[in-house]
Design a protein around this motif. Structure first.
Motif, PDB file in Angstrom:
ATOM      1  N   UNK A 284       0.787  -1.235   0.000  1.00  0.00           N
ATOM      2  CA  UNK A 284       0.000   0.000   0.000  1.00  0.00           C
ATOM      3  C   UNK A 284       0.816   1.280   0.000  1.00  0.00           C
ATOM      4  N   UNK A 285       2.141   1.189   0.120  1.00  0.00           N
ATOM      5  CA  UNK A 285       2.924   2.416   0.196  1.00  0.00           C
ATOM      6  C   UNK A 285       4.328   2.198  -0.360  1.00  0.00           C
ATOM      7  N   UNK A 286       5.094   3.272  -0.382  1.00  0.00           N
ATOM      8  CA  UNK A 286       6.440   3.239  -0.947  1.00  0.00           C
ATOM      9  C   UNK A 286       7.359   2.298  -0.177  1.00  0.00           C
ATOM     10  N   UNK A 287       7.292   2.318   1.144  1.00  0.00           N
ATOM     11  CA  UNK A 287       8.158   1.457   1.942  1.00  0.00           C
ATOM     12  C   UNK A 287       7.919  -0.014   1.621  1.00  0.00           C
ATOM     13  N   UNK A 288       6.657  -0.378   1.499  1.00  0.00           N
ATOM     14  CA  UNK A 288       6.313  -1.757   1.163  1.00  0.00           C
ATOM     15  C   UNK A 288       6.795  -2.113  -0.241  1.00  0.00           C
ATOM     16  N   UNK A 289       6.590  -1.217  -1.185  1.00  0.00           N
ATOM     17  CA  UNK A 289       7.014  -1.471  -2.560  1.00  0.00           C
ATOM     18  C   UNK A 289       8.526  -1.625  -2.648  1.00  0.00           C
ATOM     19  N   UNK A 290       9.253  -0.806  -1.903  1.00  0.00           N
ATOM     20  CA  UNK A 290      10.717  -0.894  -1.906  1.00  0.00           C
ATOM     21  C   UNK A 290      11.165  -2.229  -1.331  1.00  0.00           C
ATOM     22  N   UNK A 291      10.525  -2.633  -0.251  1.00  0.00           N
ATOM     23  CA  UNK A 291      10.854  -3.907   0.392  1.00  0.00           C
ATOM     24  C   UNK A 291      10.595  -5.089  -0.536  1.00  0.00           C
TER      25      UNK A 291
END
Length: 340
Positions: A284-291
């Motif tokens: 749902x967010x940038x941090x998750x996508x980066x991970x």
């Protein structure tokens, strides 16, 4: 072919013994898994290049268990080195320093008078390095050019039979490699964006930092990994999708006669998808996508075997600079372009 062993966090001493014998051990960090060898053993370091298929002019990060271990090799901390070490070590920050002449082999430094140093946050790896008693080189533990590994299973896929072992401490937390800051010149510069963002660096040293030095020319030797050669690329062609282009991108995917991989935010995947679209949820967010970025690329490389991957983009600010740096390299900078 050698047998690649899996070591648990309780077996750091065994992994350290392998390092001391000149063997290669993959190790966990908070960013990605690294491929370790005794940084003072030139023959062991050469085997890292061979295992990865890595160009020999691409310098290796020197991974240490403490600032004191790094100090044995650093000739000049510059004006800001000690501040950044105090603020961000252990953590996902790599610092390039001028080194003491002859302290590290040219095989480690790419023939430069500088070297990149990192002290990872992962306690298991720091314990292994301390038990080995030597710094280790630490490039990502993947075949050169492919997506970096964020699990021991990713490493095993690429390195089985090529290395002595893998120290398995579960999935990594950040998901993209460390930020690299060059402190070997009068003006600090970010050579690779990562989990420590430019605003944090600038706040710590009280100075604006050049963040646009991510590439070097064909005949130059890079000071740090990820600046010269194609990186993070799966077998499929990745197309970057801007936020407003998903409707047309999904329509294009649905019109194809083959399966298309989709790495998209959860809200995009909640809708009705074409039957030939294979989804990978980026969260749902940038941090998750980066991970999840490298895991998603590997999912389509190793499990689904598609020829095309549509991947979500983010604004290139803060952590988004690191995410987009990796995504652009994996795609060759290719975007999905809607047809009029």
């Amino acid at each position: 072919m050698m047998i690649t062993k899996i070591y648990s966090p309780a077996e750091t001493k065994k992994a350290a013994e392998e390092i001391k014998l000149g063997e290669l051990i993959a190790f966990p960090t908070e960013t990605v898994y690294g491929l370790g060898a005794d940084a003072t053993n030139e023959q062991a370091v050469k085997r890292v290049y061979l295992a990865k298929g890595r160009p020999s002019d691409n310098p290796l990060i020197v991974t240490v268990s403490s600032p004191e271990m790094a100090a044995e090799y650093i000739a000049d901390y510059g004006q800001y080195g000690e501040k950044l070490i105090k603020a961000f070590w252990p953590g996902p920050l790599t610092l390039v320093f001028k080194i003491k002449p002859g302290s590290l082999s040219p095989v480690v430094t790419g023939g430069l008078s500088t070297a990149a140093f990192r002290m990872p946050e992962n306690e298991t790896t720091r314990k292994m390095i301390a038990q080995a008693g030597v710094p280790i080189v630490g490039p990502s533990a993947n075949s050169s050019g492919k997506p970096s590994p964020t699990t021991a299973q990713h490493v095993f896929h690429d390195m089985e039979g090529k290395i002595a072992g893998i120290l398995d401490d579960g999935p990594t937390a950040v998901g993209v490699e460390s930020t690299i800051v060059d402190l070997s010149t009068s003006e600090p510069a970010i050579l690779r964006p990562g989990g420590i963002i430019s605003e944090q660096i600038e706040k710590t040293i009280g100075l604006s930092v050049d963040s646009d030095q991510h590439k070097v020319g064909a005949n130059e030797t890079p000071k740090a990994p990820g600046m010269k050669y194609k990186h993070y690329a799966p077998a499929a062609q990745v197309l970057i999708v801007r936020p407003n282009d998903w409707k047309q991108a999904l329509a294009w995917a649905g019109s194809q006669s083959e399966n298309i991989g989709i790495m998209a935010p959860s809200q995009i995947l909640k809708g009705s998808l074409p039957a030939n679209v294979l989804p990978y949820d980026m969260g749902n967010d940038l941090a998750s996508a980066t991970h999840r970025l490298f895991d998603g690329l590997r999912y389509f490389d190793n499990e689904q075997k598609v020829n095309w991957i549509l991947a979500c983009s983010f604004e290139e600010k803060g952590l988004g600079a690191a995410y987009m740096n990796r995504l652009k390299k994996s795609s060759g900078g290719t975007y999905f372009e809607p047809q009029d």
